[in-house]
Design an enzyme around this catalytic site. Structure first.
Site, PDB file in Angstrom:
ATOM      1  N   TYR A 189      62.884  30.481  41.124  1.00 17.62           N
ATOM      2  CA  TYR A 189      63.665  30.017  39.975  1.00 17.62           C
ATOM      3  C   TYR A 189      65.150  30.266  40.227  1.00 17.62           C
ATOM      4  CZ  TYR A 189      65.032  29.326  35.093  1.00 17.62           C
ATOM      5  OH  TYR A 189      65.625  28.868  33.937  1.00 17.62           O
ATOM      6  N   HIS A 206      68.271  27.482  40.843  1.00 16.72           N
ATOM      7  CA  HIS A 206      69.478  27.477  40.010  1.00 16.72           C
ATOM      8  C   HIS A 206      70.732  27.791  40.827  1.00 16.72           C
ATOM      9  CE1 HIS A 206      66.719  27.122  36.681  1.00 16.72           C
ATOM     10  NE2 HIS A 206      67.757  26.779  35.940  1.00 16.72           N
ATOM     11  N   TYR A 264      77.058  29.187  30.158  1.00 20.14           N
ATOM     12  CA  TYR A 264      75.594  29.059  30.119  1.00 20.14           C
ATOM     13  C   TYR A 264      74.980  30.139  30.997  1.00 20.14           C
ATOM     14  CZ  TYR A 264      71.096  26.499  30.238  1.00 20.14           C
ATOM     15  OH  TYR A 264      69.775  26.117  30.127  1.00 20.14           O
ATOM     16  N   TRP A 309      65.292  16.994  36.729  1.00 12.92           N
ATOM     17  CA  TRP A 309      65.356  18.457  36.839  1.00 12.92           C
ATOM     18  C   TRP A 309      64.112  19.072  36.227  1.00 12.92           C
ATOM     19  CZ3 TRP A 309      67.813  21.948  39.585  1.00 12.92           C
ATOM     20  CH2 TRP A 309      67.738  23.293  39.198  1.00 12.92           C
ATOM     21  N   TRP A 310      63.732  18.612  35.052  1.00 12.73           N
ATOM     22  CA  TRP A 310      62.528  19.155  34.404  1.00 12.73           C
ATOM     23  C   TRP A 310      61.306  18.961  35.286  1.00 12.73           C
ATOM     24  CZ3 TRP A 310      63.384  16.718  28.925  1.00 12.73           C
ATOM     25  CH2 TRP A 310      64.364  17.448  28.244  1.00 12.73           C
TER      26      TRP A 310
END
Length: 97
Positions: free
Chosen positions: A11, A15, A34, A69-70
Site C-alpha cells: 500500500y 502511494h 492529504y 486507481w480504485w
C-alpha cells in the site's frame, strides 16, 4: 477503509509512486494536506484532507483516472462492486480550531 493483512508495505509503495495524473486530479479538485494513516493492529486506514468545497469530492468517482486507481488498489483492500474502497463515514466528536 480497510487494508488486507500483510499489504501495508505494498500500500505504501503504491502511494509512494502515486500516478502524476491522479495527483493532478486531486489538486485541481482542491484537495490539500492529504494524509492516510494506518492502524497496524487492525489494518484500518484513516484519511484526512483539507478541501475548500467538500462537494467537489462527489465528482471524483466520475473521473477515469480515479476509477483506474480504485481498480489498481482493489486487490489489497476491501472494495465495493464499483472498485471504490469500502469506507465508513465517521462522526466528528471533537475539533480544536
Amino acid at each position: 477503509m480497510q487494508l488486507h493483512r500483510g499489504q501495508a508495505d505494498e500500500y505504501k509503495r503504491r502511494h509512494d509512486e502515486l500516478w502524476p495524473e491522479l495527483t493532478e486530479l486531486l489538486k485541481t479538485t482542491g484537495v490539500q494536506d492529504y494524509s492516510i494513516f494506518l492502524d497496524e493492529e487492525t489494518y484500518a486506514l484513516f484519511g484526512v484532507l483539507t478541501i475548500e468545497n467538500p462537494a467537489a469530492l462527489d465528482e471524483l468517482p466520475k473521473h477515469p483516472v480515479m476509477q483506474r486507481w480504485w481498480a489498481y488498489m482493489g486487490d489489497i483492500m476491501d472494495s465495493n462492486p464499483d472498485n471504490s474502497p469500502v469506507s465508513i463515514p465517521l462522526k466528528e466528536v471533537f475539533y480544536l480550531a
